[in-house]
Motif scaffolding. Structure first.
Motif, PDB file in Angstrom:
ATOM      1  N   GLU A 216       0.838  -1.203   0.000  1.00 40.30           N
ATOM      2  CA  GLU A 216       0.000   0.000   0.000  1.00 40.30           C
ATOM      3  C   GLU A 216       0.868   1.247   0.000  1.00 40.30           C
ATOM      4  O   GLU A 216       1.894   1.314   0.672  1.00 40.30           O
ATOM      5  N   ARG A 217       0.409   2.247  -0.760  1.00 41.45           N
ATOM      6  CA  ARG A 217       1.144   3.495  -0.880  1.00 41.45           C
ATOM      7  C   ARG A 217       0.465   4.603  -0.095  1.00 41.45           C
ATOM      8  O   ARG A 217      -0.694   4.496   0.282  1.00 41.45           O
TER       9      ARG A 217
ATOM     10  N   ARG B 129      -1.474   8.038   0.397  1.00 44.99           N
ATOM     11  CA  ARG B 129      -2.515   8.731  -0.352  1.00 44.99           C
ATOM     12  C   ARG B 129      -2.201  10.228  -0.301  1.00 44.99           C
ATOM     13  O   ARG B 129      -2.581  10.921   0.628  1.00 44.99           O
TER      14      ARG B 129
ATOM     15  N   GLU C 181      -1.840   6.519  -7.673  1.00 43.37           N
ATOM     16  CA  GLU C 181      -2.485   5.336  -7.119  1.00 43.37           C
ATOM     17  C   GLU C 181      -2.202   4.114  -7.988  1.00 43.37           C
ATOM     18  O   GLU C 181      -2.080   4.203  -9.209  1.00 43.37           O
ATOM     19  N   SER C 182      -2.115   2.963  -7.343  1.00 40.34           N
ATOM     20  CA  SER C 182      -1.801   1.732  -8.070  1.00 40.34           C
ATOM     21  C   SER C 182      -2.947   1.281  -8.965  1.00 40.34           C
ATOM     22  O   SER C 182      -2.751   0.415  -9.824  1.00 40.34           O
ATOM     23  N   ASP C 183      -4.164   1.847  -8.799  1.00 39.85           N
ATOM     24  CA  ASP C 183      -5.292   1.419  -9.628  1.00 39.85           C
ATOM     25  C   ASP C 183      -5.319   2.124 -10.988  1.00 39.85           C
ATOM     26  O   ASP C 183      -6.250   1.916 -11.772  1.00 39.85           O
TER      27      ASP C 183
END
Length: 724
Positions: free
Chosen positions: A442-443, A445, A451-453
């Motif tokens: 997780e990164r 915010r 974001e990874s998405d």
């Protein structure tokens, strides 16, 4: 809300020196009208013994705004912005800390917000000293009143009046304060009033006599934060405080102050946890498009937009095809919300206005002395758009930009960067794994982490250019046979996520055998363990950094080799956790701004896990960070294992950093496993460190170091590992 009070509020005050409190000053920023309204509502509900609302006695005092400072304020007749840890510990002793003399006397610079607060109070003191009223109530604008405020003040005032017949009247009466953790030393004057020796924080509500104001002005300059400094004056002032705090600070109005002491308290172990420093401010005026000729401050503008919370793509000839397609389509899946100095967009202004009718446009002008004949012209179709012309060298640049974007400016100076120009981009194919990697952790915010998405996003690949640097190349090839004091310092501090205190004795040099870094069980007051760390004296800006070492395999222990800076916080990490020595954790932390900008958001960074294919605790291996303006590469035994380009997922750190290597026990069991105390002492064996890098000619900072943050924390420990 407070009920209307018709009791004899301030009734007894009429007997003290024959005067009443005829004036109330509320310190309020011009940009905080909501707070002023709330305070007026509070004051309108309380009446004195004659039925007069306290609001009728109230006058607003316009506070000094830290955002108006173009640079860190220097010492003047009112405020000395430097103080020490010794000053802090006088007010609030830390019985379990073990600070050294250097730590006690090292200068700490007040934040601009702290200077502004001090100057605001001093201005009010002058008004009281020059006024006709004998006593004035001074309030900050984020307060509310105790339901029995009037009754308690009456009782306290009666007791002070009785005491005043025998002794000289008071200078200051605290009606709002917070005692230090272990309680303020005090002497009770009565059951309602005490005289403090020291140990009262906050100046959000106090009654100041005219005589007291004159004394305070004679004692200037204020050295350090005003609520700290005034404690040092208690011995020469007649100070009283109500038995309980009768004016409280509102919890729904968070303070905008920046507390300069927190990093220092963290390094000596006095702070073990803080709230997560997450960037919660998001711009509302978007997207933003900016154009301008060469050397007109486009790179400075891009950094300024980043500091305002925009995710800004800048200084490119072309956008990556995926981003350009989404931009043209008006897709909400765009990565960026601000585009500065992007060549391909100059001919698309009309299309952009149709797709984004609410868009904001900015045109930058070169400095007047740099105006020359150029081929650049203002993009067509800008007429009639929501556009502002900005000179980034204007002293009012923040105000002009922020009025256009309807947002408050940061407290730091407008950034000044050399223009990068429109760099040439490279289109690349699908990313291939450079090593066996696990799922992306997780990164953070924040606006500066993609974001990874965002599927299909591969970052921005630019053609490498020669880095212009005013410093010099430095070559280091240190076998660590002994401590070179001109090159390294052994650390004597800690940080919140560290269960240990760093101690020089835990870095043992063994001649040709290299250096051993130890983690030991040791009772040290604020910590129950000791650890070892080395930090470079030099700061580096881009280069190759390499260390050969054998990591610890004790669960709970981290071996770290990394670059790091504060203000703003930037970092490039290599870490190996003792519970998984066959895995490499690489990480980047990015915050925007020039040197000194107070940006320090996030606690996870943008980590990645790399499967090594071997156990790093079983033998020596060479770990390398290659850092350039457009790419970061991580290598193990000269084999490339991971790389990051621009916005993959962060910008590339752009400011000088120091080099560090350490071994320490983590508070986060998810990062390194639970500490196995039965396997202590833990050891990391470091054979050598090599550096080939630029060292810019920038001043050293005494508060430069906070060790690396953990990359992925369990929810219950997220606050534990957040650094100041």
């Amino acid at each position: 809300m407070l009920p209307v009070q018709t009791s004899k509020a301030f009734g007894a005050q009429r007997t003290l020196n024959g005067q009443a409190i005829e004036k109330i000053y509320v310190i309020n920023l011009d940009r905080e009208p909501t707070r002023w309204s709330r305070v007026k509502q509070e004051l309108g509900r309380i009446r004195d013994a004659f039925g007069t609302e306290l609001l009728n006695l109230t006058e607003r005092h316009a506070a000094v705004d830290a955002r108006c400072f173009s640079q860190d304020p220097a010492k003047d007749a009112e405020v000395d912005p430097y103080y020490t840890l010794a000053d802090q510990l006088f007010v609030e002793p830390q019985p379990q800390t073990l600070p050294t003399r250097y730590e006690l006397e090292a200068p700490i610079q007040m934040s601009r917000a702290e200077v502004a607060v001090a100057k605001s109070h001093i201005q009010v003191w002058r008004r009281v000293a020059q006024g006709e009223q004998e006593n004035a109530l001074i309030l900050e604008d984020d307060v509310w009143f105790h339901p029995r405020f009037a009754r308690h003040v009456d009782q306290a005032w009666k007791d002070i009046a009785i005491e005043g017949r025998k002794h000289e009247g008071f200078d200051i009466l605290y009606v709002s304060y917070m005692e230090v953790t272990h309680g303020a030393p005090k002497t009770f004057v009565s059951s309602n009033v005490f005289r403090p020796v020291r140990g009262l924080w906050f100046l959000s509500g106090y009654i100041l006599s005219r005589k007291g104001a004159e004394k305070l002005l004679r004692l200037l300059p204020c050295r350090g934060p005003v609520d700290l400094w005034i404690n040092h004056q208690f011995s020469v002032l007649n100070v009283r405080a109500t038995r309980r705090s009768l004016v409280r600070q509102r919890r729904d109005a968070p303070s905008s102050n920046l507390y300069s002491i927190l990093p220092t308290l963290s390094t000596i172990g006095a702070i073990n946890s803080e709230g997560a420093a997450l960037f919660n401010i998001r711009p509302t005026q978007l997207p933003v498009f900016a154009f301008g000729p060469a050397n007109s401050g486009q790179s400075s503008l891009a950094m300024a937009l980043s500091m305002l919370g925009y995710r800004c793509c800048s200084d490119l000839n072309e956008l990556p095809l995926l981003e350009l397609t989404r931009l043209r389509e008006g897709s909400v899946d765009r990565v960026f919300n601000a585009y500065v100095n992007v060549g391909c967009l100059e001919l698309m202004v009309g299309d952009l206005r149709r797709v984004y009718p609410q868009a904001k446009f900015i045109v930058t002008l070169p400095p007047s002395e740099a105006v020359t004949q150029t081929a650049w012209s203002v993009p067509t179709d800008l007429e009639g758009s929501d556009v502002v012309v900005l000179d980034s060298g204007d002293v009012h640049a923040w105000r002009i930009l922020c009025e256009h974007l309807k947002c408050p400016p940061p407290s730091c100076s407008f950034p000044k960067l050399e223009d990068l120009g429109q760099r040439h981009t490279l289109e690349v194919g699908l990313k291939t794994d450079l090593a066996r990697k696990r799922a992306t952790p997780e990164r953070d915010r924040s606006p500066w982490v993609v974001e990874s998405d965002h599927r299909g996003w591969l970052g921005i690949h630019v053609v490498p250019t020669v880095h212009k640097n005013e410093g010099k190349w430095i070559d280091v090839d240190d076998r660590l046979e002994h401590l070179d004091p001109l090159r390294w310092s052994a650390r004597t501090d800690t940080f919140t996520g560290n269960l240990a205190l760093f101690r020089p004795l835990n870095v043992e040099f063994h001649g040709a055998g290299g250096t051993m870094f130890h983690v030991r069980r040791e009772e040290l007051g604020v910590r129950q363990y000791s650890a070892g760390a080395l930090s470079s004296h030099a700061q580096y800006l881009f280069g190759r950094f390499e260390s050969t070492f054998q990591a610890s395999n004790v669960p709970g222990v981290i071996t770290g080799f990394f670059l790091h800076r504060n203000s703003p916080h930037q970092e490039i990490d290599i870490e190996i956790a003792g519970n998984m020595p066959d895995r490499l954790l690489v990480n980047v932390f990015y915050n925007p701004g020039n040197e000194g900008a107070q940006f320090d958001y996030g606690y996870r960074g943008a980590p990645s896990h790399i499967e090594l294919g071997f156990d790093a605790s079983k033998g020596m291996h060479r770990y390398t960070i290659e850092w350039s303006p457009c790419e970061i590469r991580w290598l193990v035994d000269d084999q490339l294992v991971h790389r990051r380009v621009l916005w993959d997922p962060t910008p590339i750190p752009h400011l000088p950093m120091k080099l560090h290597i350490n071994t320490w026990p983590s508070r986060s069991s998810q990062l390194a496993g639970r500490l196995n105390t039965r396997r202590l002492p833990a050891m990391t064996h470091v054979q050598s460190i090599r550096v080939r890098a630029y060292s810019p000619s920038l001043p050293e900072r005494q508060d430069e170091f906070i060790p690396p943050r953990t990359a992925q924390l369990p929810v219950e420990q997220q606050h534990e590992d957040t650094l100041v």
